[in-house]
Design a protein around this motif. Structure first.
Motif, PDB file in Angstrom:
ATOM      1  N   LEU A 257      16.648   7.217 -19.506  1.00  0.00           N
ATOM      2  CA  LEU A 257      17.653   8.193 -19.093  1.00  0.00           C
ATOM      3  C   LEU A 257      19.020   7.722 -19.577  1.00  0.00           C
ATOM      4  N   GLY A 258      19.316   8.016 -20.831  1.00  0.00           N
ATOM      5  CA  GLY A 258      20.587   7.566 -21.387  1.00  0.00           C
ATOM      6  C   GLY A 258      20.633   6.051 -21.473  1.00  0.00           C
ATOM      7  N   PHE A 259      21.612   5.432 -20.791  1.00  0.00           N
ATOM      8  CA  PHE A 259      21.730   3.974 -20.837  1.00  0.00           C
ATOM      9  C   PHE A 259      20.948   3.296 -19.710  1.00  0.00           C
ATOM     10  N   ILE A 260      20.087   4.075 -19.031  1.00  0.00           N
ATOM     11  CA  ILE A 260      19.349   3.557 -17.874  1.00  0.00           C
ATOM     12  C   ILE A 260      17.846   3.690 -18.107  1.00  0.00           C
ATOM     13  N   ARG A 261      17.107   2.677 -17.689  1.00  0.00           N
ATOM     14  CA  ARG A 261      15.649   2.754 -17.636  1.00  0.00           C
ATOM     15  C   ARG A 261      15.253   2.851 -16.161  1.00  0.00           C
ATOM     16  N   LEU A 262      14.620   3.955 -15.804  1.00  0.00           N
ATOM     17  CA  LEU A 262      14.222   4.177 -14.414  1.00  0.00           C
ATOM     18  C   LEU A 262      12.787   3.715 -14.210  1.00  0.00           C
ATOM     19  N   TYR A 263      12.585   2.828 -13.220  1.00  0.00           N
ATOM     20  CA  TYR A 263      11.262   2.281 -12.932  1.00  0.00           C
ATOM     21  C   TYR A 263      10.665   2.833 -11.638  1.00  0.00           C
ATOM     22  N   GLN A 264      11.527   3.183 -10.696  1.00  0.00           N
ATOM     23  CA  GLN A 264      11.013   3.626  -9.402  1.00  0.00           C
ATOM     24  C   GLN A 264      12.128   4.335  -8.636  1.00  0.00           C
ATOM     25  N   VAL A 265      11.758   5.431  -7.969  1.00  0.00           N
ATOM     26  CA  VAL A 265      12.707   6.110  -7.096  1.00  0.00           C
ATOM     27  C   VAL A 265      11.904   6.788  -5.986  1.00  0.00           C
ATOM     28  N   GLY A 266      12.395   6.688  -4.769  1.00  0.00           N
ATOM     29  CA  GLY A 266      11.638   7.284  -3.672  1.00  0.00           C
ATOM     30  C   GLY A 266      12.318   7.105  -2.343  1.00  0.00           C
ATOM     31  N   GLU A 267      11.551   7.429  -1.303  1.00  0.00           N
ATOM     32  CA  GLU A 267      12.050   7.330   0.060  1.00  0.00           C
ATOM     33  C   GLU A 267      10.923   6.851   0.966  1.00  0.00           C
ATOM     34  N   LEU A 268      11.227   5.917   1.846  1.00  0.00           N
ATOM     35  CA  LEU A 268      10.250   5.354   2.778  1.00  0.00           C
ATOM     36  C   LEU A 268      10.738   5.526   4.203  1.00  0.00           C
ATOM     37  N   PHE A 269       9.850   6.027   5.063  1.00  0.00           N
ATOM     38  CA  PHE A 269      10.128   6.130   6.498  1.00  0.00           C
ATOM     39  C   PHE A 269       9.056   5.300   7.190  1.00  0.00           C
ATOM     40  N   CYS A 270       9.465   4.185   7.798  1.00  0.00           N
ATOM     41  CA  CYS A 270       8.494   3.258   8.356  1.00  0.00           C
ATOM     42  C   CYS A 270       8.707   3.038   9.848  1.00  0.00           C
ATOM     43  N   GLU A 271       7.649   2.601  10.512  1.00  0.00           N
ATOM     44  CA  GLU A 271       7.692   2.326  11.941  1.00  0.00           C
ATOM     45  C   GLU A 271       8.562   1.106  12.238  1.00  0.00           C
ATOM     46  N   SER A 272       9.016   1.006  13.472  1.00  0.00           N
ATOM     47  CA  SER A 272       9.773  -0.175  13.885  1.00  0.00           C
ATOM     48  C   SER A 272       8.910  -1.413  13.716  1.00  0.00           C
ATOM     49  N   GLY A 273       9.519  -2.498  13.290  1.00  0.00           N
ATOM     50  CA  GLY A 273       8.795  -3.747  13.093  1.00  0.00           C
ATOM     51  C   GLY A 273       8.083  -3.852  11.766  1.00  0.00           C
ATOM     52  N   PHE A 274       8.059  -2.775  10.980  1.00  0.00           N
ATOM     53  CA  PHE A 274       7.383  -2.792   9.682  1.00  0.00           C
ATOM     54  C   PHE A 274       8.090  -3.764   8.736  1.00  0.00           C
ATOM     55  N   GLN A 275       7.311  -4.449   7.894  1.00  0.00           N
ATOM     56  CA  GLN A 275       7.904  -5.417   6.970  1.00  0.00           C
ATOM     57  C   GLN A 275       7.396  -5.204   5.549  1.00  0.00           C
ATOM     58  N   ILE A 276       8.292  -5.352   4.602  1.00  0.00           N
ATOM     59  CA  ILE A 276       7.905  -5.465   3.198  1.00  0.00           C
ATOM     60  C   ILE A 276       8.052  -6.941   2.853  1.00  0.00           C
ATOM     61  N   GLU A 277       6.957  -7.551   2.525  1.00  0.00           N
ATOM     62  CA  GLU A 277       6.906  -9.000   2.350  1.00  0.00           C
ATOM     63  C   GLU A 277       7.784  -9.444   1.171  1.00  0.00           C
ATOM     64  N   PRO A 278       8.238 -10.700   1.181  1.00  0.00           N
ATOM     65  CA  PRO A 278       9.075 -11.216   0.085  1.00  0.00           C
ATOM     66  C   PRO A 278       8.398 -11.032  -1.271  1.00  0.00           C
ATOM     67  N   HIS A 279       9.180 -10.559  -2.242  1.00  0.00           N
ATOM     68  CA  HIS A 279       8.667 -10.338  -3.593  1.00  0.00           C
ATOM     69  C   HIS A 279       9.799 -10.545  -4.584  1.00  0.00           C
ATOM     70  N   MET A 280       9.450 -10.889  -5.802  1.00  0.00           N
ATOM     71  CA  MET A 280      10.447 -11.126  -6.834  1.00  0.00           C
ATOM     72  C   MET A 280      10.896  -9.805  -7.442  1.00  0.00           C
ATOM     73  N   GLN A 281      12.207  -9.582  -7.476  1.00  0.00           N
ATOM     74  CA  GLN A 281      12.755  -8.375  -8.079  1.00  0.00           C
ATOM     75  C   GLN A 281      12.649  -8.455  -9.602  1.00  0.00           C
ATOM     76  N   THR A 282      12.016  -7.462 -10.198  1.00  0.00           N
ATOM     77  CA  THR A 282      11.945  -7.384 -11.660  1.00  0.00           C
ATOM     78  C   THR A 282      12.952  -6.369 -12.201  1.00  0.00           C
ATOM     79  N   THR A 283      13.644  -5.675 -11.290  1.00  0.00           N
ATOM     80  CA  THR A 283      14.647  -4.677 -11.665  1.00  0.00           C
ATOM     81  C   THR A 283      15.842  -4.810 -10.724  1.00  0.00           C
ATOM     82  N   PHE A 284      16.919  -4.115 -11.060  1.00  0.00           N
ATOM     83  CA  PHE A 284      17.984  -3.907 -10.089  1.00  0.00           C
ATOM     84  C   PHE A 284      17.497  -2.842  -9.115  1.00  0.00           C
ATOM     85  N   GLU A 285      17.983  -2.903  -7.888  1.00  0.00           N
ATOM     86  CA  GLU A 285      17.559  -1.895  -6.912  1.00  0.00           C
ATOM     87  C   GLU A 285      18.711  -1.525  -5.987  1.00  0.00           C
TER      88      GLU A 285
END
Length: 263
Positions: free
Chosen positions: A25-53
């Protein structure tokens, strides 16, 4: 990047991934876009960023972690993650968390000196956050609508919205106000003076709480300015501010991503 195995605890997720073939997209490479609605206490475990976010908190509270450093987040916050950082997220107990996310890198086809400020900023992302007052939410919502409908030229609209999010987030973190020039207020400059007031309100209507402060900020006499504004615009300054706020309220309701009380 979110692991697809993290399903338990998600109320819903609208996720568009392009890791195998990023969207150019022009000067940008798009890898992921979205929306998450999660329950209280939900966790996304530690992971290495391969992109800016860029993450935008729609509702709820939680904690974003970068290389183990915790940063509490809540509604309207923006969080920046950089490449090669260890990233994790958890929703607060008792409070569901809903947020939008955008993962990207910059194209190698564009000369580095053209993007040097953006690249320097996103490379230096260290979990700092700021507040946006929902402007980015409207852009995210437009992206989701375009990706769902896929009408003619939808990728061009997505490209425009993605670019705006990346640049607007950069500007917000710079904490710089857009300069406003004030024309001389005289008999021959009434039209330009009224335009200056209109432009100022369009940029600042969300934080205006005192109509007289507008005139003071612009260096004009409130009584005279109010009279001229009514004459030229056929409405009072106060009604124009209300009109701008109502327009945004209708837009937020139209998107369906905020309820009436939140609006």
């Amino acid at each position: 990047r979110m692991g697809n195995h993290l399903i338990l605890g998600k109320r819903y997720e609208y996720n568009n991934e392009y890791f195998d073939q990023p969207l150019e997209l022009g000067f940008i490479r798009l890898y992921q876009v979205g929306e998450l609605f999660c329950e209280s206490g939900f966790q996304i475990e530690p992971h290495m960023q391969t992109t800016f976010e860029i993450s935008y908190i729609v509702t709820g509270k939680g904690t974003f972690l970068t290389n183990g450093k915790e940063c509490p987040v809540s509604q309207n916050d923006i969080y920046i993650s950089s490449v090669n950082q260890i990233h994790a997220i958890r929703a607060d107990k008792g409070v569901p968390l809903r947020y939008c996310y955008l993962a990207f890198t910059f194209s190698d086809e564009v000369p580095r000196d053209v993007l040097d400020k953006l690249i320097e900023f996103y490379n230096g992302g260290h979990g700092t956050l700021t507040r946006d007052n929902k402007d980015l939410l409207i852009l995210f919502t437009d992206i989701f609508r375009e990706l769902q409908m896929q009408d003619d030229y939808y990728l061009q609209v997505v490209s425009s919205c993605v670019t705006r999010i990346i640049i607007d987030a950069y500007r917000l973190f710079q904490k710089k106000e857009t300069p406003v020039s004030f024309p001389a207020f005289n008999e021959h400059g009434l039209g330009s003076a009224v335009y200056t007031v209109v432009r100022y309100i369009d940029q600042h209507y969300k934080e205006i709480t005192d109509i007289r402060a507008v005139a003071k900020e612009l260096g004009y006499s409130y009584t005279y300015l109010a009279h001229v504004f009514k004459e030229k615009m056929d409405m009072t300054i106060g009604n124009y501010i209300i009109k701008k706020k109502m327009e945004e309220a209708k837009e937020l309701l139209r998107t369906g991503r905020m309820n009436v009380s939140q609006v």
